[in-house]
Design an enzyme around this catalytic site. Sequence first.
Site, short mmCIF file in Angstrom:
data_model
loop_
_atom_site.label_atom_id
_atom_site.label_comp_id
_atom_site.label_asym_id
_atom_site.label_seq_id
_atom_site.Cartn_x
_atom_site.Cartn_y
_atom_site.Cartn_z
N ASN A 8 54.50 43.47 117.38
CA ASN A 8 55.80 43.80 117.97
C ASN A 8 56.50 42.51 118.34
O ASN A 8 56.27 41.94 119.41
CB ASN A 8 55.60 44.69 119.19
CG ASN A 8 56.90 45.06 119.89
OD1 ASN A 8 57.97 44.56 119.56
ND2 ASN A 8 56.81 45.94 120.86
N ILE A 315 61.99 44.09 133.04
CA ILE A 315 62.77 44.04 134.27
C ILE A 315 62.80 45.42 134.92
O ILE A 315 62.63 45.55 136.13
CB ILE A 315 64.20 43.54 133.98
CG1 ILE A 315 64.17 42.10 133.47
CG2 ILE A 315 65.07 43.64 135.22
CD1 ILE A 315 65.51 41.59 132.99
N GLU A 363 55.54 50.44 123.37
CA GLU A 363 56.02 50.48 122.00
C GLU A 363 54.87 50.38 121.00
O GLU A 363 54.92 50.98 119.92
CB GLU A 363 57.01 49.33 121.76
CG GLU A 363 58.29 49.47 122.57
CD GLU A 363 59.15 48.22 122.52
OE1 GLU A 363 60.37 48.36 122.50
OE2 GLU A 363 58.58 47.10 122.52
#
Length: 378
Positions: A8, A315, A363
Site C-alpha cells: 500500500n 490524523i 486498507e
Amino acid sequence: MSRILTLNAGSSSLKFSVWAQDSRVQAGQVERIGGDARLLLDGSAPVALGPADHRAALTAVLAAIGPGVDGPLAGVGHRIVHGGPDRARPEVLTPEAIADLAALAPFAPLHQPHNLACVAAARTVFPDALQVGAFDTAFHRGHPWVNDTFALPRRFYEEGVRRYGFHGLSYDYITGVLARSEPDLAAGRVVICHLGNGASICALRDGQSIGSTMGFSALDGLPMGTRCGQVDPGVLLFLMDQKGMTAEEITALLYRESGLKGLSGISSDMRTLEASNDPRAAEAIDYYVFRLAREIGAMAAVLGGLDGLVFTGGIGENSALIRARALERLGFLGLTLDPAANAANAQEIGAGPARILRIETDEEAVIARATRTALTGA
C-alpha cells in the site's frame, strides 16, 4: 501454507502486510518517505533509512518480509489509486491492465507511479505470484451524475474529465465495519472523514458512496500534508499567465509544496504542527479545521441530513485536538462531543441525534481480501 503480501504505497508512506489464510502474520510500514524515512516492523525497533524515496522504501520492505514467515507467496495485492472510469472492482494485473493504469499517472502523479513501481518490483521478485490490483476509485463508481461531473462542455466528461473520488479502500473497510457492528447506522446517512497525509471525506447512504470531496485528481477538497485542496481555478490561470509557471512547476507546487507544509512553512506532519509554538503552525491548523468543518457540512447537505460521522486515517484516528476543534463548529448538525471519550481515542466519542465514531481503518485487509478472492474465486 500459501501467503499473500499486500503493498500500500501512499504519498509519504509504504505499508505492507503478510497474510496466511485470514490472519495477518507480519506487518509494518516505511513512514516519512521523502524525509528521514524509517522502517517500522511490528514488535521491532524502528530502522532508520535516511532520506529514502519510494524505491528505497520498497527495497527495505522486500528485504524485511522474508525472514520468519514460512510458506510460498501465492499472491501480491496492490493498492492502485486510480482505476479510471470503468473499474468498479479489483482485478488481476495483466500486462494490458498495467499499461492502461500507467496512462492514468497524470491523474494521480503522487501515487500511481509508486503503485505501479511496486507492481513491477513484485513481479520481478515474486514471478509466480498472482498480482492483483485494488483501486481507490472503484468504491465511488456509482456516484449520481451530478456528483460525478463538472460544469464543462459534455465532451470532456465523455473523455474522462469527471469526479473520480479516492481513498475507496479505506471507505470500503469502514463501511464493512459499520455493516457488521452498526447495521442500523450503516443503512442511514453517514459521513466518513479519512484524514491523513492525504485527506478526503465521503458521503454514504445505505453504504453507497454518494459524494466525495476529492474529484478529478487527489488534489481537491481538504488541505492535506503537501497538497492544496480546493483552490480557485483562476489562481492556476494567474500562475501560468502572470507568473510564467509551467505545468510541471504548478504540479510540483500543488502536490508537493502546498497544504500544511506550504501554510506553515514548517512541516507537512500534523504531529509536528500540534507540538509547535510557531504561530504559523497554529494558523495552518486553523485553516485545516475550518476546511474540515466546512466539508463535513457540505457532505451532510449532499445526504440531506446526518445520522453518523466517522473519523479515520492517521490524523482522524489519533488527533483528539483536530476532532474536537472541528466538532466545535458543527453543533448545528446535532453533533455533541464527549471530551473524555475523545481524549481517550474511544470508538464512540459523541452523543446526540447524530453519532460520532472513531474507527481505525485497514486498507491492507481490503487488499488481502481482494487478492484472496482472485486466487480462490470465492
